[in-house]
Write a protein that holds these residues in place. Structure first.
Motif, short mmCIF file in Angstrom:
data_model
loop_
_atom_site.label_atom_id
_atom_site.label_comp_id
_atom_site.label_asym_id
_atom_site.label_seq_id
_atom_site.Cartn_x
_atom_site.Cartn_y
_atom_site.Cartn_z
N ASN A 109 -82.42 26.72 117.49
CA ASN A 109 -83.06 26.14 118.66
C ASN A 109 -82.45 24.77 118.93
O ASN A 109 -81.94 24.11 118.02
N THR A 110 -82.54 24.36 120.17
CA THR A 110 -82.21 22.99 120.56
C THR A 110 -83.49 22.19 120.49
O THR A 110 -84.52 22.60 121.03
N ILE A 111 -83.42 21.04 119.80
CA ILE A 111 -84.61 20.20 119.67
C ILE A 111 -84.33 18.80 120.22
O ILE A 111 -83.17 18.37 120.28
N LEU A 112 -85.41 18.12 120.58
CA LEU A 112 -85.35 16.73 121.03
C LEU A 112 -86.10 15.89 120.02
O LEU A 112 -87.26 16.19 119.69
N ILE A 113 -85.45 14.84 119.52
CA ILE A 113 -86.15 13.90 118.65
C ILE A 113 -86.99 12.99 119.55
O ILE A 113 -86.49 12.40 120.50
N THR A 114 -88.29 12.94 119.27
CA THR A 114 -89.22 12.12 120.05
C THR A 114 -89.76 11.00 119.16
O THR A 114 -89.35 10.87 118.00
N GLU A 115 -90.70 10.23 119.67
CA GLU A 115 -91.32 9.17 118.87
C GLU A 115 -92.16 9.75 117.74
O GLU A 115 -92.42 9.07 116.75
N ASN A 116 -92.59 11.01 117.89
CA ASN A 116 -93.44 11.65 116.89
C ASN A 116 -92.77 12.93 116.38
O ASN A 116 -91.71 12.88 115.81
N GLU A 117 -93.41 14.07 116.61
CA GLU A 117 -92.85 15.35 116.17
C GLU A 117 -91.71 15.75 117.09
O GLU A 117 -91.71 15.43 118.28
N PRO A 118 -90.73 16.50 116.58
CA PRO A 118 -89.65 16.95 117.43
C PRO A 118 -90.16 17.98 118.44
O PRO A 118 -91.12 18.70 118.17
N GLU A 119 -89.52 18.00 119.60
CA GLU A 119 -89.88 18.97 120.64
C GLU A 119 -88.81 20.06 120.63
O GLU A 119 -87.61 19.78 120.76
N VAL A 120 -89.24 21.30 120.48
CA VAL A 120 -88.32 22.43 120.53
C VAL A 120 -88.13 22.81 121.99
O VAL A 120 -89.08 23.18 122.67
N LEU A 121 -86.90 22.71 122.48
CA LEU A 121 -86.62 22.91 123.90
C LEU A 121 -86.29 24.36 124.26
O LEU A 121 -86.24 24.69 125.44
N THR A 122 -86.04 25.20 123.27
CA THR A 122 -85.56 26.56 123.54
C THR A 122 -86.48 27.64 123.01
O THR A 122 -86.04 28.74 122.71
N LEU A 123 -87.76 27.37 122.91
CA LEU A 123 -88.72 28.41 122.51
C LEU A 123 -89.24 29.12 123.74
O LEU A 123 -89.36 28.57 124.80
#
Length: 194
Positions: free
Chosen positions: A180-194
């Motif tokens: 998956n492609t993920i985005l590092i955020t201020e908190n938990e990572p966001e999975v962009l490809t689910l």
């Protein structure tokens, strides 16, 4: 899709079957049958940005070890991204993935890795599925990463077929791939490809 120094892939999707780890080229001569392990890997380009994802499926029924291979590969991704938070190091994520895979009795593919992703499909940093915790770059909000465990049921050796793309297991055992492609955020990572 063009990448500097890499010839164009001769299909629109990677479809890897059984001992094909990655970059399998679909063919009208190849038929999928009951019990096969099939991995699909694809990239989408939208509004100038890339997204990269892979999934592995079992066709029909398979033995328990094959089912475990597919599940461990998927779960390794989710174990790794638990540490994909600002301030942690890339090695923390890589180590968690590799340790989880090996603790479940499978082998990590070390010759191919995940990658940064954005306006280009392959960007820095390289993201191995093994490594030392506490090493590597620090993760920062805004980073986008394609994290992709590639797992072999047997020994870790791989070979490249004459087509110049398809990577197979050296010992002929099945392989699985989850990405998956993920985005590092201020908190938990966001999975962009689910």
């Amino acid at each position: 899709m063009e990448c500097a120094g890499v010839p164009n892939f001769p299909a629109t999707i990677c479809a890897s079957i059984n001992d094909e780890v990655i970059h399998g080229i679909p063919s009208k001569k190849t038929y999928i049958k009951e019990g096969d392990v099939v991995s699909f890997d694809l990239v989408v380009l939208k509004n100038g940005f890339h997204g990269d994802a892979a999934r592995t499926y079992i066709v029909g029924e398979a033995d328990s070890k094959t089912k475990k291979l597919v599940e461990v590969t998927k779960q390794a991704f989710f174990e790794g991204i638990k540490l994909a938070r600002p301030g942690n190091r890339l090695g923390d994520v890589s180590n968690k993935i590799g340790t989880f895979i090996e603790n479940n009795g499978f082998s990590v593919v070390k010759e191919f890795v995940g990658h940064g992703i954005g306006r280009q499909m392959h960007e820095d940093p390289a993201i191995p599925n093994y490594g030392k915790a506490g090493k590597g770059i620090r993760l920062e909000p805004g980073m986008t990463l394609a994290i992709e465990p590639m797992v072999i049921m047997g020994k870790p050796g791989i070979l490249e077929l004459e087509d110049g793309w398809t990577i197979i297991t050296e010992d002929g055992t099945n392989a699985a791939h989850y990405e998956n492609t993920i985005l590092i955020t201020e908190n938990e990572p966001e999975v962009l490809t689910l």
